[in-house]
Design a protein around this motif. Structure first.
Motif, PDB file in Angstrom:
ATOM      1  N   HIS A 109      12.687  34.434   6.746  1.00  0.00           N
ATOM      2  CA  HIS A 109      12.162  35.742   6.346  1.00  0.00           C
ATOM      3  C   HIS A 109      11.541  36.466   7.551  1.00  0.00           C
ATOM      4  O   HIS A 109      10.442  37.018   7.471  1.00  0.00           O
ATOM      5  N   LYS A 110      12.274  36.418   8.643  1.00  0.00           N
ATOM      6  CA  LYS A 110      11.879  37.074   9.878  1.00  0.00           C
ATOM      7  C   LYS A 110      13.011  37.981  10.338  1.00  0.00           C
ATOM      8  O   LYS A 110      14.088  38.011   9.730  1.00  0.00           O
ATOM      9  N   THR A 111      12.793  38.721  11.411  1.00  0.00           N
ATOM     10  CA  THR A 111      13.846  39.545  11.995  1.00  0.00           C
ATOM     11  C   THR A 111      14.572  38.749  13.083  1.00  0.00           C
ATOM     12  O   THR A 111      14.026  37.771  13.617  1.00  0.00           O
ATOM     13  N   LYS A 156       5.184  49.178  14.078  1.00  0.00           N
ATOM     14  CA  LYS A 156       5.908  48.178  13.295  1.00  0.00           C
ATOM     15  C   LYS A 156       6.407  47.044  14.173  1.00  0.00           C
ATOM     16  O   LYS A 156       6.239  45.854  13.847  1.00  0.00           O
ATOM     17  N   TYR A 157       7.012  47.396  15.316  1.00  0.00           N
ATOM     18  CA  TYR A 157       7.587  46.381  16.194  1.00  0.00           C
ATOM     19  C   TYR A 157       6.512  45.682  17.012  1.00  0.00           C
ATOM     20  O   TYR A 157       6.644  44.497  17.333  1.00  0.00           O
ATOM     21  N   ASN A 161       3.970  38.408  15.465  1.00  0.00           N
ATOM     22  CA  ASN A 161       3.907  37.629  14.231  1.00  0.00           C
ATOM     23  C   ASN A 161       4.934  36.498  14.288  1.00  0.00           C
ATOM     24  O   ASN A 161       5.923  36.482  13.556  1.00  0.00           O
ATOM     25  N   LYS A 221       3.623  44.873  15.907  1.00  0.00           N
ATOM     26  CA  LYS A 221       3.098  43.847  14.996  1.00  0.00           C
ATOM     27  C   LYS A 221       4.127  42.737  14.754  1.00  0.00           C
ATOM     28  O   LYS A 221       3.771  41.551  14.709  1.00  0.00           O
ATOM     29  N   GLU A 222       5.385  43.113  14.605  1.00  0.00           N
ATOM     30  CA  GLU A 222       6.418  42.097  14.367  1.00  0.00           C
ATOM     31  C   GLU A 222       6.537  41.142  15.550  1.00  0.00           C
ATOM     32  O   GLU A 222       6.682  39.928  15.361  1.00  0.00           O
ATOM     33  N   ASN A 223       6.455  41.675  16.759  1.00  0.00           N
ATOM     34  CA  ASN A 223       6.675  40.847  17.945  1.00  0.00           C
ATOM     35  C   ASN A 223       5.600  39.798  18.166  1.00  0.00           C
ATOM     36  O   ASN A 223       5.827  38.816  18.882  1.00  0.00           O
ATOM     37  N   GLN A 255      12.359  38.421  16.070  1.00  0.00           N
ATOM     38  CA  GLN A 255      11.311  37.407  15.939  1.00  0.00           C
ATOM     39  C   GLN A 255      11.869  36.004  16.165  1.00  0.00           C
ATOM     40  O   GLN A 255      11.226  35.176  16.813  1.00  0.00           O
TER      41      GLN A 255
END
Length: 273
Positions: A204-206, A230-231, A237, A233-235, A209
């Motif tokens: 459940h990641k990109t 958004k990115y 996480n 924070k994603e990077n 990630q």
């Protein structure tokens, strides 16, 4: 945040925020955004022209300076130019010290430039020295002459070029492998990779990630750049899951030893092993 121990005993975060191609007028905002998201390793350079924005963001964060690891890079050739450039970077960023300064690329007189960095360590202006874009032969010349051992080599590293030959060399010499462009500028050849897509669905990641987590688990420090929150924070996480040995082996098999940048040309020898 996970850290790696440098050969001088310093702790360096395994994930940081890159500022390449962030315009100076936008740097403070971008770095503040990253700091608020939890980044403490910030990577800048004299060549980027945005050291001031990094320094402003750090100062205005309200967080103690010793909680950050700030890296800059010098492209200047020779002892005198490099020594003066360090002082200019300190003034530009309004820093009492930089945690690390890298020689940005193999400039003509990089050995004398390195001596200037060693003197800056003795003077307390910088705490660690590294290089960037050096192949193993160039790096060996530094190691043969150095009185302060280089701690890091920052080189193009991503799924398509995992720099396994360089990684072995750096590990052998107790140096850290740091990746610039760890997402390959989000190239379709990387982000569209089927193995990444499958693992992204599982965790459940990109795909980004998964790619960053893979490099970190391989012992590579990563400094992705992002300006959209958004990115950003994603990077960061990435620390609530871990890839299995079998999954990492699948990702290692995706290595094509392919540079997406082709620069500097002297790095081409690292694709042959």
């Amino acid at each position: 945040m996970e850290t790696v121990t440098l050969n001088n005993g310093m702790q360096m975060p395994v994930l940081g925020f890159g500022t390449y191609q962030i315009e100076s007028v936008n740097t403070k905002k971008a770095v503040k955004q990253a700091i608020n998201a939890g980044y403490r390793l910030i990577d800048t350079a004299q060549y980027y022209g945005n050291e001031a924005g990094v320094g402003q963001a750090v100062k205005e964060s309200g967080i103690s300076r010793d909680q950050f690891f700030i890296t800059t890079k010098t492209p200047l050739s020779g002892y005198a130019e490099t020594k003066a450039g360090i002082d200019e970077s300190l003034l530009e960023g309004k820093m009492d010290y930089y945690d690390m300064v890298l020689i940005h690329w193999p400039i003509p007189d990089y050995l004398d430039s390195y001596v200037a960095l060693e003197d800056a360590v003795k003077e307390g202006k910088i705490r660690a020295i590294g290089v960037s874009n050096f192949n193993h032969q160039q790096l060996q010349k530094v190691l043969d002459e150095a009185t302060v051992k280089p701690a890091v080599n920052q080189v193009e590293t991503h799924l398509m070029w995992q720099q396994q030959k360089m990684h072995r060399f750096l590990t052998e010499h107790q140096m850290v492998h740091e990746a610039w462009s760890p997402l390959g500028q989000a190239a379709e050849t990387i982000m569209g990779n089927k193995v990444l897509a499958t693992l992204a669905q599982k965790y459940h990641k990109t795909p980004a990630q998964i790619s960053l987590r893979f490099l970190i688990q391989e012992g590579v420090v990563v400094i992705p750049k992002a300006t959209h929150l958004k990115y950003v924070k994603e990077n960061i996480n990435l620390f609530d899951f871990a890839l299995s040995n079998e999954e990492r082996q699948l990702l290692r098999a995706q290595d094509q030893r392919k540079s997406l940048e082709g620069w500097p040309s002297a790095m081409a020898m690292e694709r042959d092993y």
